[in-house]
Design a protein around this motif. Sequence first.
Motif, short mmCIF file in Angstrom:
data_model
loop_
_atom_site.label_atom_id
_atom_site.label_comp_id
_atom_site.label_asym_id
_atom_site.label_seq_id
_atom_site.Cartn_x
_atom_site.Cartn_y
_atom_site.Cartn_z
N ALA A 22 0.81 -1.22 0.00
CA ALA A 22 0.00 0.00 0.00
C ALA A 22 0.84 1.27 0.00
CB ALA A 22 -0.98 0.02 1.18
N SER A 23 2.10 1.17 -0.40
CA SER A 23 2.94 2.37 -0.52
C SER A 23 2.70 3.08 -1.84
CB SER A 23 4.42 2.01 -0.38
OG SER A 23 4.82 1.15 -1.45
N GLY A 24 2.02 2.40 -2.77
CA GLY A 24 1.74 2.99 -4.08
C GLY A 24 2.81 2.74 -5.11
N LYS A 25 3.67 1.75 -4.88
CA LYS A 25 4.83 1.56 -5.77
C LYS A 25 4.44 1.16 -7.19
CE LYS A 25 5.79 -2.98 -3.77
NZ LYS A 25 4.71 -2.86 -2.75
N ASN A 26 3.36 0.38 -7.34
CA ASN A 26 2.96 -0.01 -8.70
C ASN A 26 2.46 1.19 -9.51
OD1 ASN A 26 3.60 -2.75 -8.47
ND2 ASN A 26 1.65 -3.20 -7.47
N HIS A 27 1.69 2.05 -8.86
CA HIS A 27 1.23 3.26 -9.55
C HIS A 27 2.42 4.15 -9.90
CE1 HIS A 27 -0.99 6.90 -10.53
NE2 HIS A 27 -0.22 7.54 -9.67
N VAL A 28 3.32 4.32 -8.94
CA VAL A 28 4.49 5.18 -9.16
C VAL A 28 5.35 4.62 -10.29
CG1 VAL A 28 6.62 6.04 -8.13
CG2 VAL A 28 4.51 6.03 -6.79
N ALA A 29 5.58 3.32 -10.27
CA ALA A 29 6.40 2.70 -11.32
C ALA A 29 5.75 2.87 -12.69
CB ALA A 29 6.60 1.22 -11.02
N GLY A 30 4.42 2.69 -12.76
CA GLY A 30 3.73 2.87 -14.03
C GLY A 30 3.81 4.29 -14.54
N LEU A 31 3.67 5.24 -13.64
CA LEU A 31 3.76 6.65 -14.03
C LEU A 31 5.14 6.98 -14.56
CD1 LEU A 31 2.78 9.66 -13.92
CD2 LEU A 31 3.71 9.72 -11.60
N TRP A 32 6.18 6.58 -13.82
CA TRP A 32 7.54 6.88 -14.26
C TRP A 32 7.87 6.17 -15.57
CZ3 TRP A 32 10.32 6.26 -8.85
CH2 TRP A 32 9.96 7.34 -8.05
N ALA A 33 7.40 4.94 -15.72
CA ALA A 33 7.66 4.20 -16.96
C ALA A 33 7.05 4.93 -18.16
CB ALA A 33 7.09 2.79 -16.86
N ASN A 34 5.84 5.42 -18.00
CA ASN A 34 5.18 6.14 -19.09
C ASN A 34 5.91 7.44 -19.42
OD1 ASN A 34 3.15 4.23 -19.44
ND2 ASN A 34 1.79 5.21 -17.96
N LYS A 35 6.35 8.15 -18.40
CA LYS A 35 7.08 9.40 -18.61
C LYS A 35 8.41 9.14 -19.33
CE LYS A 35 4.61 12.71 -16.60
NZ LYS A 35 4.18 13.95 -17.29
N LEU A 36 9.08 8.07 -18.93
CA LEU A 36 10.36 7.74 -19.57
C LEU A 36 10.16 7.34 -21.03
CD1 LEU A 36 12.04 5.80 -16.62
CD2 LEU A 36 12.71 8.04 -17.52
N LYS A 37 9.07 6.65 -21.31
CA LYS A 37 8.76 6.30 -22.70
C LYS A 37 8.56 7.55 -23.54
CE LYS A 37 6.57 1.79 -21.97
NZ LYS A 37 5.28 1.04 -21.97
N GLU A 38 7.88 8.54 -22.96
CA GLU A 38 7.66 9.80 -23.67
C GLU A 38 8.97 10.49 -24.00
OE1 GLU A 38 5.10 12.15 -21.25
OE2 GLU A 38 3.40 10.76 -21.39
N LEU A 39 9.98 10.27 -23.18
CA LEU A 39 11.29 10.87 -23.42
C LEU A 39 12.12 10.04 -24.41
CD1 LEU A 39 12.32 11.90 -19.78
CD2 LEU A 39 11.50 13.40 -21.61
N GLY A 40 11.56 8.92 -24.84
CA GLY A 40 12.30 8.07 -25.78
C GLY A 40 13.31 7.18 -25.10
N CYS A 41 13.09 6.89 -23.84
CA CYS A 41 14.03 6.09 -23.06
C CYS A 41 13.68 4.61 -23.19
CB CYS A 41 13.99 6.51 -21.59
SG CYS A 41 15.15 5.64 -20.54
N ASP A 42 14.60 3.79 -23.70
CA ASP A 42 14.40 2.35 -23.79
C ASP A 42 14.74 1.71 -22.44
OD1 ASP A 42 13.67 2.37 -26.48
OD2 ASP A 42 15.76 2.38 -27.12
#
Length: 237
Positions: A22-42
């Motif tokens: 319940a720390s929210g790590k899955n939501h946080v990981a998903g958010l950061w993953a999407n942001k990194l994709k937007e930056l073109g990060c593989d």
Amino acid sequence: MNQPKKSIDWVPRTILLLGTDASGKNHVAGLWANKLKELGCDFVVREGALGGPVAERSDHGEKGRVSLWMERGFIFFFPLMKWMVPAVLTLLLHWDAVRFKPPRHRLLVVSHSALRILAFYLGQSKRYERSKTLPAWLERAIGRVQEVSKAMVIVLDVDDETRQQRIENRLREGSIDPFDRFMAADSERSERIEACLVAITRRYYQAYLVENNDLSDKTLWEEFRKACADHQRRMAS
């Protein structure tokens, strides 16, 4: 005319995101993953360990039946086998370090089972509560994980009120798991477990702390940028 890609040199090669239930790590990981994709990060997202499986599920509510039974079994038998936990975790941490291979792309690791179990154990250990010290051989195993991976470690912390509310929401959705029930049953114990996870990651990994009491997505992304900047400064010093 093609727009030049933004530099992603500020993103570490390996990122380890930690937090209790319940720390929210899955939501946080998903958010950061999407942001990194937007930056073109593989990058690759793994779960549970540096060499863990590639993440396939996107949220908390998709655990398989086997995983749920394993959690129930661990909690049920923990009082009987807790004496062997430090030795087993030492082996698991060393094994994770040995099998780690630098990834071709950036790596985001969501949670680390051995470290979470260590916090679970320490949060219920009167000996650790008194001394706040660990055996040298266990300390070496903990440190080895970051030595080989050079990971930027981020740990999430939440207030008990936030944790209880999230677990209550999961209960209404029918997605609560055995560890959720365990954490919800005793607030003081849950706070000790979380405090131990924060303490060991801050002590051995200089982890960046994010107090994730329902932070906005914008703020969570800002925290990620701050964590990366802090990691760069430490690596340069």
